[in-house]
Design a protein around this motif. Structure first.
Motif, PDB file in Angstrom:
ATOM      1  N   MET A   1       0.841  -1.199   0.000  1.00  0.00           N
ATOM      2  CA  MET A   1       0.000   0.000   0.000  1.00  0.00           C
ATOM      3  C   MET A   1       0.873   1.244   0.000  1.00  0.00           C
ATOM      4  SD  MET A   1      -2.893   1.189   2.758  1.00  0.00           S
ATOM      5  CE  MET A   1      -3.693   2.780   2.579  1.00  0.00           C
ATOM      6  N   ARG A   2       0.430   2.254  -0.714  1.00  0.00           N
ATOM      7  CA  ARG A   2       1.143   3.524  -0.734  1.00  0.00           C
ATOM      8  C   ARG A   2       0.626   4.390   0.406  1.00  0.00           C
ATOM      9  NH1 ARG A   2       3.855   6.440  -4.774  1.00  0.00           N
ATOM     10  NH2 ARG A   2       3.895   8.681  -4.435  1.00  0.00           N
ATOM     11  N   TYR A   3       1.499   4.731   1.345  1.00  0.00           N
ATOM     12  CA  TYR A   3       1.131   5.588   2.460  1.00  0.00           C
ATOM     13  C   TYR A   3       1.494   7.029   2.116  1.00  0.00           C
ATOM     14  CZ  TYR A   3       0.569   1.336   5.241  1.00  0.00           C
ATOM     15  OH  TYR A   3       0.164   0.113   5.716  1.00  0.00           O
ATOM     16  N   ARG A   4       0.473   7.825   1.808  1.00  0.00           N
ATOM     17  CA  ARG A   4       0.700   9.211   1.409  1.00  0.00           C
ATOM     18  C   ARG A   4       0.619  10.157   2.596  1.00  0.00           C
ATOM     19  NH1 ARG A   4      -4.453   8.912  -2.236  1.00  0.00           N
ATOM     20  NH2 ARG A   4      -5.029   8.002  -0.218  1.00  0.00           N
ATOM     21  N   SER A   5      -0.457  10.054   3.359  1.00  0.00           N
ATOM     22  CA  SER A   5      -0.714  10.985   4.457  1.00  0.00           C
ATOM     23  C   SER A   5      -0.595  10.279   5.796  1.00  0.00           C
ATOM     24  CB  SER A   5      -2.116  11.588   4.302  1.00  0.00           C
ATOM     25  OG  SER A   5      -3.090  10.568   4.139  1.00  0.00           O
ATOM     26  N   TRP A   6       0.187  10.889   6.691  1.00  0.00           N
ATOM     27  CA  TRP A   6       0.414  10.350   8.038  1.00  0.00           C
ATOM     28  C   TRP A   6      -0.021  11.435   9.020  1.00  0.00           C
ATOM     29  CZ3 TRP A   6       3.758   5.792   8.727  1.00  0.00           C
ATOM     30  CH2 TRP A   6       4.231   5.259   7.514  1.00  0.00           C
ATOM     31  N   GLY A 223       5.347  10.679   0.627  1.00  0.00           N
ATOM     32  CA  GLY A 223       4.248  11.035   1.507  1.00  0.00           C
ATOM     33  C   GLY A 223       4.660  12.164   2.419  1.00  0.00           C
ATOM     34  N   LYS A 224       3.722  12.556   3.297  1.00  0.00           N
ATOM     35  CA  LYS A 224       3.979  13.714   4.153  1.00  0.00           C
ATOM     36  C   LYS A 224       3.228  13.567   5.475  1.00  0.00           C
ATOM     37  CE  LYS A 224       4.142  18.799   3.829  1.00  0.00           C
ATOM     38  NZ  LYS A 224       5.607  18.861   4.004  1.00  0.00           N
ATOM     39  N   LEU A 225       3.840  14.056   6.548  1.00  0.00           N
ATOM     40  CA  LEU A 225       3.194  14.110   7.842  1.00  0.00           C
ATOM     41  C   LEU A 225       2.184  15.253   7.870  1.00  0.00           C
ATOM     42  CD1 LEU A 225       6.325  13.701  10.161  1.00  0.00           C
ATOM     43  CD2 LEU A 225       4.848  11.900   9.254  1.00  0.00           C
ATOM     44  N   ALA A 226       1.101  15.050   8.617  1.00  0.00           N
ATOM     45  CA  ALA A 226       0.057  16.072   8.754  1.00  0.00           C
ATOM     46  C   ALA A 226      -0.249  16.282  10.228  1.00  0.00           C
ATOM     47  CB  ALA A 226      -1.210  15.650   8.012  1.00  0.00           C
ATOM     48  N   ILE A 227      -0.675  17.515  10.559  1.00  0.00           N
ATOM     49  CA  ILE A 227      -1.040  17.815  11.942  1.00  0.00           C
ATOM     50  C   ILE A 227      -2.498  18.237  12.080  1.00  0.00           C
ATOM     51  CG2 ILE A 227       1.292  18.411  12.688  1.00  0.00           C
ATOM     52  CD1 ILE A 227       0.433  21.392  12.373  1.00  0.00           C
ATOM     53  N   HIS A 228      -3.234  18.250  10.953  1.00  0.00           N
ATOM     54  CA  HIS A 228      -4.611  18.719  10.992  1.00  0.00           C
ATOM     55  C   HIS A 228      -5.414  17.986   9.918  1.00  0.00           C
ATOM     56  CE1 HIS A 228      -8.048  21.489  10.506  1.00  0.00           C
ATOM     57  NE2 HIS A 228      -7.807  21.839  11.754  1.00  0.00           N
ATOM     58  N   PRO A 229      -6.670  17.642  10.213  1.00  0.00           N
ATOM     59  CA  PRO A 229      -7.487  16.950   9.209  1.00  0.00           C
ATOM     60  C   PRO A 229      -7.607  17.691   7.888  1.00  0.00           C
ATOM     61  CG  PRO A 229      -8.555  16.829  11.349  1.00  0.00           C
ATOM     62  CD  PRO A 229      -7.383  17.759  11.510  1.00  0.00           C
ATOM     63  N   GLY A 230      -7.586  19.035   7.938  1.00  0.00           N
ATOM     64  CA  GLY A 230      -7.712  19.818   6.719  1.00  0.00           C
ATOM     65  C   GLY A 230      -6.547  19.693   5.769  1.00  0.00           C
ATOM     66  N   GLN A 231      -5.440  19.118   6.230  1.00  0.00           N
ATOM     67  CA  GLN A 231      -4.264  18.949   5.370  1.00  0.00           C
ATOM     68  C   GLN A 231      -4.296  17.639   4.588  1.00  0.00           C
ATOM     69  OE1 GLN A 231      -1.161  19.310   8.417  1.00  0.00           O
ATOM     70  NE2 GLN A 231      -0.752  21.401   7.733  1.00  0.00           N
TER      71      GLN A 231
END
Length: 286
Positions: A1-6, A223-231
């Motif tokens: 699986m490709r993990y894009r958003s963390w 992929g990229k780390l996120a800190i907010h659902p809107g991202q």
């Protein structure tokens, strides 16, 4: 699986944990480290374990960021969450592959004791948060199958070296932290694992996030780390290959398959060689 958003989810907030179930992040990182105050650690562990127990199908995308191996809290973190079988563990402030290997040995024991498939708990270390870690980035190729990727961070490192700024004022990084980002990228590729770009800290800055995602994908992050659902949706969209990209890659692969032994081929007026084929196959595997 490709993990894009963390996406990080503070594990001491029941409200945020419940909200996370509705967010289309590829990975939810239940955070027991930086986003949780010391006095809330015990409650956060209990909430994280309860979330994992009730997660059902979402358990497959549920990871936990434990506290660093240089302290003591990580033991209580693992005791709390490992019986519920998280998909993976994020390891902050990793100093070298030795930390990943030490965590892997701990996971061996937890998996055995709790009837979890051996080797199934993946690890994503944050590999640039302490200065000494920058001199061991080439060591991660020895970590084995648990290693899912490498990611980086600037804030802890900036504090450690007394940097007054990590950003250059033009939506980019200052030279020391640009170097750190690039070293993480190449270390991940050298270890044949996913390079995951760090957070875009200002969750209200949508334009800056788009630029950051585009630059990360352009440079070879997956992929990229996120800190907010809107991202999350922006990250998912950016790191998902488009139809035209997929079709082009398919044509490249088909051309080389039709001409076995050829070193260089022409397509659409451009000369293609082995690196183009490698890139096309990588995109189609994602």
């Amino acid at each position: 699986m490709r993990y894009r958003s963390w996406m990080f989810v503070p594990a001491d907030s029941e409200k945020k944990l419940n909200k996370a179930l509705t967010v289309p992040a590829d990975v939810l990182i239940l955070d027991l480290e930086d986003s949780v105050a010391l006095q809330n650690k015990t409650a956060a562990r209990e909430l994280a374990a309860g979330f994992l127990e009730a997660a059902g199908a979402d358990r497959g995308r549920s990871w936990v960021r434990i506290n660093p191996l240089s302290g003591l809290d990580y033991e209580a973190d693992l005791d709390a969450v490992m019986p519920e079988g998280p998909a993976g563990i994020m390891l902050p402030k990793a100093r070298s592959a030795k930390d990943v290997e030490a965590l892997s040995r701990l996971l061996d024991g937890y998996e055995s004791r709790h009837g979890i498939e051996a080797g199934s708990t993946a690890i994503l270390p944050l590999v640039t948060e302490v200065p000494a870690a920058l001199f061991t980035l080439g060591s991660y190729s020895s970590c084995g199958d648990r290693l899912a990727g490498l990611s980086w961070g600037a804030e802890d490192l900036g504090a450690a070296i007394g940097a007054s700024e990590v950003h250059d004022g033009f939506a980019g990084w200052t030279p020391p932290f640009e170097l750190v980002r690039n070293l993480c990228l190449f270390a991940a590729h050298a270890a044949s694992v996913a390079p995951i770009d760090t957070i875009h800290a200002d969750f209200r800055d949508i334009e800056g996030l788009v630029d950051s995602c585009n630059e990360a994908r352009r440079d070879g992050f997956s992929g990229k780390l996120a800190i907010h659902p809107g991202q999350v949706e922006i990250i998912n969209r950016t790191f998902q290959p488009g139809k035209a990209e997929i079709e082009y890659a398919q044509r490249v692969v088909a051309l080389f398959d039709a001409n076995p032994g050829a070193g260089v081929l022409e397509m659409d007026g451009k000369m293609l060689d082995k690196p183009h084929l490698v890139q096309a196959r990588r995109l189609l595997r994602s």
